[in-house]
Design a protein around this motif. Structure first.
Motif, PDB file in Angstrom:
ATOM      1  N   LEU A 108       0.872  -1.159   0.000  1.00  0.00           N
ATOM      2  CA  LEU A 108       0.000   0.000   0.000  1.00  0.00           C
ATOM      3  C   LEU A 108       0.914   1.215   0.000  1.00  0.00           C
ATOM      4  N   SER A 109       0.664   2.152  -0.906  1.00  0.00           N
ATOM      5  CA  SER A 109       1.592   3.264  -1.077  1.00  0.00           C
ATOM      6  C   SER A 109       0.849   4.577  -1.275  1.00  0.00           C
ATOM      7  N   TYR A 110       1.432   5.642  -0.714  1.00  0.00           N
ATOM      8  CA  TYR A 110       0.974   7.012  -0.943  1.00  0.00           C
ATOM      9  C   TYR A 110       2.172   7.795  -1.471  1.00  0.00           C
ATOM     10  N   GLN A 111       2.028   8.443  -2.633  1.00  0.00           N
ATOM     11  CA  GLN A 111       3.131   9.185  -3.243  1.00  0.00           C
ATOM     12  C   GLN A 111       2.672  10.591  -3.600  1.00  0.00           C
ATOM     13  N   ASP A 112       3.402  11.575  -3.113  1.00  0.00           N
ATOM     14  CA  ASP A 112       3.194  12.979  -3.443  1.00  0.00           C
ATOM     15  C   ASP A 112       4.540  13.523  -3.922  1.00  0.00           C
ATOM     16  N   THR A 113       4.603  14.767  -4.342  1.00  0.00           N
ATOM     17  CA  THR A 113       5.869  15.316  -4.833  1.00  0.00           C
ATOM     18  C   THR A 113       6.905  15.469  -3.725  1.00  0.00           C
ATOM     19  N   LYS A 114       6.483  15.761  -2.512  1.00  0.00           N
ATOM     20  CA  LYS A 114       7.417  15.986  -1.403  1.00  0.00           C
ATOM     21  C   LYS A 114       7.414  14.859  -0.364  1.00  0.00           C
ATOM     22  N   PHE A 115       6.503  13.896  -0.493  1.00  0.00           N
ATOM     23  CA  PHE A 115       6.360  12.857   0.524  1.00  0.00           C
ATOM     24  C   PHE A 115       5.886  11.564  -0.121  1.00  0.00           C
ATOM     25  N   GLY A 116       6.468  10.459   0.306  1.00  0.00           N
ATOM     26  CA  GLY A 116       6.039   9.149  -0.166  1.00  0.00           C
ATOM     27  C   GLY A 116       6.178   8.128   0.938  1.00  0.00           C
ATOM     28  N   LEU A 117       5.198   7.260   1.068  1.00  0.00           N
ATOM     29  CA  LEU A 117       5.227   6.212   2.080  1.00  0.00           C
ATOM     30  C   LEU A 117       4.702   4.929   1.465  1.00  0.00           C
ATOM     31  N   THR A 118       5.488   3.862   1.599  1.00  0.00           N
ATOM     32  CA  THR A 118       5.080   2.541   1.147  1.00  0.00           C
ATOM     33  C   THR A 118       5.186   1.586   2.313  1.00  0.00           C
ATOM     34  N   VAL A 119       4.124   0.822   2.536  1.00  0.00           N
ATOM     35  CA  VAL A 119       4.096  -0.205   3.568  1.00  0.00           C
ATOM     36  C   VAL A 119       3.824  -1.529   2.869  1.00  0.00           C
ATOM     37  N   GLY A 120       4.641  -2.525   3.173  1.00  0.00           N
ATOM     38  CA  GLY A 120       4.502  -3.823   2.525  1.00  0.00           C
ATOM     39  C   GLY A 120       5.778  -4.143   1.772  1.00  0.00           C
ATOM     40  N   ASN A 121       5.630  -4.672   0.569  1.00  0.00           N
ATOM     41  CA  ASN A 121       6.788  -5.062  -0.245  1.00  0.00           C
ATOM     42  C   ASN A 121       7.123  -3.959  -1.241  1.00  0.00           C
ATOM     43  N   PHE A 122       8.425  -3.739  -1.429  1.00  0.00           N
ATOM     44  CA  PHE A 122       8.869  -2.689  -2.337  1.00  0.00           C
ATOM     45  C   PHE A 122      10.306  -2.967  -2.767  1.00  0.00           C
ATOM     46  N   TYR A 123      10.723  -2.276  -3.825  1.00  0.00           N
ATOM     47  CA  TYR A 123      12.100  -2.292  -4.299  1.00  0.00           C
ATOM     48  C   TYR A 123      12.672  -0.900  -4.093  1.00  0.00           C
ATOM     49  N   GLU A 124      13.950  -0.835  -3.765  1.00  0.00           N
ATOM     50  CA  GLU A 124      14.596   0.454  -3.534  1.00  0.00           C
ATOM     51  C   GLU A 124      16.058   0.351  -3.934  1.00  0.00           C
ATOM     52  N   GLN A 125      16.631   1.488  -4.266  1.00  0.00           N
ATOM     53  CA  GLN A 125      18.050   1.567  -4.610  1.00  0.00           C
ATOM     54  C   GLN A 125      18.589   2.902  -4.137  1.00  0.00           C
ATOM     55  N   PHE A 126      19.765   2.864  -3.521  1.00  0.00           N
ATOM     56  CA  PHE A 126      20.451   4.089  -3.107  1.00  0.00           C
ATOM     57  C   PHE A 126      21.545   4.372  -4.122  1.00  0.00           C
ATOM     58  N   GLY A 127      21.493   5.530  -4.740  1.00  0.00           N
ATOM     59  CA  GLY A 127      22.514   5.906  -5.724  1.00  0.00           C
ATOM     60  C   GLY A 127      22.582   4.912  -6.863  1.00  0.00           C
ATOM     61  N   SER A 128      23.803   4.455  -7.163  1.00  0.00           N
ATOM     62  CA  SER A 128      23.990   3.504  -8.251  1.00  0.00           C
ATOM     63  C   SER A 128      23.738   2.067  -7.817  1.00  0.00           C
ATOM     64  N   GLY A 129      23.428   1.850  -6.552  1.00  0.00           N
ATOM     65  CA  GLY A 129      23.114   0.513  -6.069  1.00  0.00           C
ATOM     66  C   GLY A 129      24.266  -0.203  -5.400  1.00  0.00           C
ATOM     67  N   LEU A 130      25.407   0.445  -5.259  1.00  0.00           N
ATOM     68  CA  LEU A 130      26.550  -0.209  -4.624  1.00  0.00           C
ATOM     69  C   LEU A 130      26.360  -0.372  -3.119  1.00  0.00           C
ATOM     70  N   VAL A 131      25.713   0.578  -2.466  1.00  0.00           N
ATOM     71  CA  VAL A 131      25.495   0.512  -1.025  1.00  0.00           C
ATOM     72  C   VAL A 131      24.256  -0.323  -0.712  1.00  0.00           C
ATOM     73  N   PHE A 132      23.173  -0.101  -1.458  1.00  0.00           N
ATOM     74  CA  PHE A 132      21.936  -0.843  -1.227  1.00  0.00           C
ATOM     75  C   PHE A 132      21.121  -0.912  -2.503  1.00  0.00           C
ATOM     76  N   ARG A 133      20.628  -2.119  -2.785  1.00  0.00           N
ATOM     77  CA  ARG A 133      19.750  -2.321  -3.938  1.00  0.00           C
ATOM     78  C   ARG A 133      18.890  -3.548  -3.693  1.00  0.00           C
ATOM     79  N   SER A 134      17.597  -3.371  -3.710  1.00  0.00           N
ATOM     80  CA  SER A 134      16.680  -4.509  -3.712  1.00  0.00           C
ATOM     81  C   SER A 134      16.001  -4.498  -5.075  1.00  0.00           C
ATOM     82  N   TRP A 135      15.944  -5.654  -5.722  1.00  0.00           N
ATOM     83  CA  TRP A 135      15.467  -5.698  -7.096  1.00  0.00           C
ATOM     84  C   TRP A 135      15.014  -7.100  -7.458  1.00  0.00           C
TER      85      TRP A 135
END
Length: 181
Positions: free
Chosen positions: A71-98
């Motif tokens: 379940l996700s709420y996305q606005d231009t200045k705020f976003g919240l996702t609860v449940g399953n999601f994918y994320e990446q920090f920068g180029s993905g060297l520090v953290f990447r879920s995919w």
């Protein structure tokens, strides 16, 4: 919206290579995804069935389950996702879920993903949860923060001029269950 993907293989004996013949003659990996979006709110599910899984995939996947929901709420200045999601920090060297279905990789996060943009130049991401491990979750709890600051942000639409700096922190805690030295 939604999608359905089915990857199937029929295995036959190869007398030339003498390849090991699998126990099941057919392998089938199937993915059903459904998403619903209304204005700034979205939700979705993903159901996977490995009946049985293709050769090269973990044998523990020979099952069918609802593996992702969010379940996700996305606005231009705020976003919240609860449940399953994918994320990446920068180029993905520090953290990447995919997810890469062809390689059998899916380490989606299950937890909370918070995105905040307090100014036009600053973006913050906060992640908390556990990563997917086959049909289950990993034992470790992941906590991560990512901050990006755009030092130079061009106002021109087609301009390639920009300069940004970012910092990320990732922590994973997993209780040690080995022998006590």
């Amino acid at each position: 919206s939604g999608s359905f993907e089915s990857n199937n293989q029929l295995y036959v004996k190869d007398a030339v290579t003498n390849a090991v013949f699998p126990q099941d003659r057919i392998g089938s990996n199937n993915y059903l995804k459904a998403d619903y979006r209304f204005q700034k709110i979205s939700m979705g599910i993903q159901y996977e069935a490995y009946l049985p899984s293709l050769q090269g995939y973990p044998f523990v996947l020979n099952d069918a389950k609802l593996v992702q929901k969010y379940l996700s709420y996305q606005d231009t200045k705020f976003g919240l996702t609860v449940g399953n999601f994918y994320e990446q920090f920068g180029s993905g060297l520090v953290f990447r879920s995919w997810e890469n279905r062809q390689l059998g990789i899916n380490n989606a996060m299950e937890g909370i993903n918070l995105r905040i943009s307090p100014t036009n130049n600053l973006d913050l991401k906060f992640v908390y949860g556990k990563q997917r491990k086959n049909f289950d979750k990993s034992d470790g709890t992941l906590r991560a923060v990512d901050a990006n600051y755009q030092i130079i942000k061009s106002a021109e639409i087609n301009s390639e001029k920009s300069l940004s700096a970012g910092v990320s922190f990732v922590s994973r805690y997993q209780q040690y269950t080995g022998p006590d030295p």
